[in-house]
Design a protein around this motif. Structure first.
Motif, short mmCIF file in Angstrom:
data_model
loop_
_atom_site.label_atom_id
_atom_site.label_comp_id
_atom_site.label_asym_id
_atom_site.label_seq_id
_atom_site.Cartn_x
_atom_site.Cartn_y
_atom_site.Cartn_z
N LYS A 149 63.09 73.43 51.85
CA LYS A 149 62.70 73.63 53.02
C LYS A 149 61.37 73.22 53.45
O LYS A 149 60.75 73.25 54.55
CB LYS A 149 62.59 75.28 52.83
CG LYS A 149 64.13 75.89 52.84
CD LYS A 149 63.86 77.37 53.04
CE LYS A 149 65.32 78.15 53.18
NZ LYS A 149 66.05 78.05 51.71
N ASP A 150 60.32 73.12 52.47
CA ASP A 150 59.18 72.70 52.56
C ASP A 150 58.94 71.27 52.44
O ASP A 150 57.67 70.65 52.72
CB ASP A 150 58.26 73.35 51.78
CG ASP A 150 58.20 75.01 52.21
OD1 ASP A 150 57.78 75.37 53.39
OD2 ASP A 150 58.47 75.66 50.93
N GLU A 186 46.65 75.93 50.63
CA GLU A 186 46.20 77.03 49.91
C GLU A 186 45.11 76.81 48.84
O GLU A 186 44.31 77.72 48.45
CB GLU A 186 47.40 77.63 49.35
CG GLU A 186 48.18 78.43 50.18
CD GLU A 186 49.53 78.98 49.76
OE1 GLU A 186 49.96 78.89 48.51
OE2 GLU A 186 50.46 79.36 50.35
N ARG A 194 57.56 74.59 58.04
CA ARG A 194 57.55 76.03 58.44
C ARG A 194 56.21 76.44 58.12
O ARG A 194 55.60 75.87 57.21
CB ARG A 194 58.55 76.73 57.83
CG ARG A 194 58.87 76.42 56.30
CD ARG A 194 59.73 77.27 55.63
NE ARG A 194 59.52 77.46 54.08
CZ ARG A 194 60.43 78.14 53.55
NH1 ARG A 194 61.14 79.04 54.06
NH2 ARG A 194 60.30 78.02 52.01
N ALA A 195 55.70 77.26 58.78
CA ALA A 195 54.58 78.04 58.63
C ALA A 195 54.43 79.53 58.76
O ALA A 195 55.54 80.21 59.38
CB ALA A 195 53.52 77.45 59.69
N TRP A 196 53.49 80.26 58.19
CA TRP A 196 53.55 81.52 58.13
C TRP A 196 53.17 82.10 59.57
O TRP A 196 53.59 83.27 60.04
CB TRP A 196 52.67 82.21 57.09
CG TRP A 196 53.49 82.01 55.82
CD1 TRP A 196 52.93 81.18 54.78
CD2 TRP A 196 54.45 82.66 55.16
NE1 TRP A 196 53.91 81.11 53.75
CE2 TRP A 196 54.83 82.03 53.99
CE3 TRP A 196 55.15 83.81 55.62
CZ2 TRP A 196 55.72 82.57 52.95
CZ3 TRP A 196 56.46 84.04 54.76
CH2 TRP A 196 56.51 83.69 53.53
N GLN A 197 52.44 81.35 60.25
CA GLN A 197 52.18 81.99 61.72
C GLN A 197 51.90 80.86 62.69
O GLN A 197 51.43 79.65 62.20
CB GLN A 197 50.81 82.69 61.46
CG GLN A 197 50.43 83.36 62.61
CD GLN A 197 49.46 84.59 62.44
OE1 GLN A 197 49.67 85.72 62.62
NE2 GLN A 197 48.19 84.40 61.93
N SER A 255 57.63 80.37 63.86
CA SER A 255 57.07 79.31 63.16
C SER A 255 57.89 79.16 61.64
O SER A 255 57.34 78.36 61.06
CB SER A 255 55.61 79.97 62.71
OG SER A 255 55.86 81.03 61.85
N ASP A 256 59.12 79.62 61.72
CA ASP A 256 59.74 79.35 60.46
C ASP A 256 60.50 78.23 60.47
O ASP A 256 61.24 77.64 59.55
CB ASP A 256 60.94 80.50 60.11
CG ASP A 256 61.67 80.85 61.46
OD1 ASP A 256 62.33 79.95 62.16
OD2 ASP A 256 61.88 81.81 62.10
N LYS A 257 60.36 77.44 61.64
CA LYS A 257 60.88 75.95 61.62
C LYS A 257 60.01 75.24 62.66
O LYS A 257 59.97 75.73 63.86
CB LYS A 257 62.28 75.93 62.02
CG LYS A 257 63.15 74.36 62.43
CD LYS A 257 64.48 74.53 62.30
CE LYS A 257 64.82 74.35 63.82
NZ LYS A 257 66.31 74.15 63.54
N THR A 265 48.21 78.50 58.91
CA THR A 265 48.44 78.98 60.17
C THR A 265 48.15 77.89 61.30
O THR A 265 47.13 77.46 61.13
CB THR A 265 47.56 80.21 60.24
OG1 THR A 265 47.76 81.46 59.79
CG2 THR A 265 47.52 80.65 61.85
#
Lengths: 314, 314
Positions: B11-12, B38, B68-71, B106-108, B246
């Motif tokens: 996915k990443d 991170e 994909r991003a958390w925000q 932001s999941d894609k 983000t």
């Protein structure tokens, strides 16, 4: 089936299966809740087969059942909440027949007993008691009827809100950013069958008991949603695929007889005061204040456990 | 430094470092872009030290640099875009002096050459050419001045929009859900220093060339943002911590001389037609239509590479 997540120093924590009495747990051969949701048809059977719970549960070790999610879409499905919020925020109420929904921050859900930090009391710190569902993969264009089968878990949520910022942000039409910091989640995520007859038409038909600083503040029931969760899921999936672990919220649980049963957020009470007395007199939360939220069935059983949070200065 | 992500079935995807000419890559000892972000203070040095690029790059293998991003928080920082959108959507323009911002899915993020699927042409399919930044961990309450140092990467984004749904959703005050499906990203995420003197005051001062079906549609410059990216980051972080990765967007790049240089979305052109001719005549995209977006500097160099996407039926 009831599931929870223990803190283990990682961002996603350790998935555990919870005993029927909520006091013990078993460690399944799966690391995280997200992993379970991504392969649900296979993992559900594995998890459901667990019938021994060797470990004693200490609730302070619990993170949110899903400590972070790729997406959090919150509805506003209770008409009486919408009516009161329009009064208190000074905004025109939407006349849309479609579900109301915004996207909120999902990179963190507070654990059920985490302190919650805010920069300033003057921002109008408020809780919002809600129910929510967690879905597996929902393809774009899924109907409400089909969406029902994608609802894998039900949760109880505290959607923290900063009311001084909510009205101005709403007036931009862009929705809320600053007014909606991360939410909290109750200890246990449960499969809909755990609710028995209280899972009806895509609604959690339980009273949500809300106590502010130890005093009962509200006990609204989840049944009178204008749209069921399956309809909220279908609304969200109209033009996007939903990834497994997407969380969909009901909005503040609210009933038309709010003068008798109280409210699940302070802003609603202020709306009632505004209507009845011409001015809101109940102040928002102060640092040090606590809120407790626990949905209960007719036997006093609390399937999600309780959220118990304290507001602190960031 | 330029970074990209190769598809590898996960996915990443797989993070790679890109050669100065954009044609070759090196494989760093790090799996993903998220991992790099991170631990940026440590990984940046590792990545910057790479000076050999042994592998030939095939652009069709590229995912979005952050798949994909958390925000994903998107601003609307160009005044001329706001003016035209109010006209075309029939909504009152916000008088807020604060940055405008909504949270999007932001999941894609689509890769730069991915086809983009929509359910129906009647929804008003439109592109929006934007710039964006990716931050590391930004604590709640970070000032705009301090936020500048948290901007680790700059990206170029196509914020896909469904205009028939945008006005009605905006009028609810809850912001956009159905009107904003996933965005696309250009091939390369770059450190701000790659822009040299064209990174000024938190702005990407490049022309964004936008071609619709092979015809030049716009070439607006990123400089006239009403708020710089550092101010957008500070706005987003007022009441929440921002997690690494983000993504913060500029909103549609737009200049006041839009009649000369064109627009970065179709809705703007329709707004101009509405003002100048009394009616919008340019139709939105059809299935099979393509859009190409590429920011260029004064030497014709394209630091982000190009987005080249085709619209298809879901």
């Amino acid at each position: 089936m009831r599931l929870a997540t223990l803190r283990d120093g990682t961002k996603d924590g350790k998935l555990v299966a919870i005993s029927p009495d909520g006091k013990r747990y078993a460690v399944p051969p799966l690391q995280t809740m997200q992993e379970a949701l991504e392969r649900w048809s296979e993992t559900m059977a594995q998890l459901a087969a667990i019938d021994e719970f060797p470990e004693a549960l200490d609730q302070v070790e619990l993170a949110a059942p899903l400590p972070r999610a790729w997406q959090w879409l919150d509805g506003s499905a209770f008409q009486s909440h919408g009516d009161l919020m329009s009064a208190v925020l000074g905004v025109e109420e939407s006349t849309s027949q479609a579900p109301l929904m915004y996207q909120g921050t999902s990179d963190k859900f507070y654990g059920p007993r985490d302190d919650v930090k805010f920069p300033d009391e003057a921002l109008g710190i408020d809780f919002e008691g809600e129910f929510g569902v967690i879905v597996d993969a929902v393809p774009m264009g899924t109907s409400a009827e089909d969406a029902m089968g994608h609802i894998r878990l039900v949760v109880q949520i505290n959607d923290w809100s900063l009311r001084a910022l909510a009205g101005p942000e709403m007036k931009t039409g862009f929705g809320w950013i600053q007014a909606k910091p991360p939410c909290g989640m109750a200890p246990f995520a449960i499969t809909p069958d755990e609710l028995g007859g209280n899972w009806r038409n895509g609604r959690v038909c339980l009273n949500l008991n809300v106590d502010w600083n130890g005093q009962r503040f509200g006990a609204a029931n989840g049944e009178p949603m204008g749209h069921g969760f399956h309809e909220l899921v279908a609304h969200a999936a109209r033009t996007r695929d939903l990834v497994p672990g997407t969380v969909i919220g009901s909005g503040t649980v609210s009933n038309a007889n709010f003068r008798e049963i109280g409210s699940s957020c302070i802003a609603e009470r202020r709306g009632i005061e505004l209507i009845d007395e011409g001015a809101a007199r109940t102040a928002f939360m102060k640092f040090g204040d606590t809120v407790r939220m626990q949905a209960v069935d007719e036997h006093g059983h609390a399937p999600f456990g309780a959220i118990e949070q304290k507001v602190v200065k960031a």
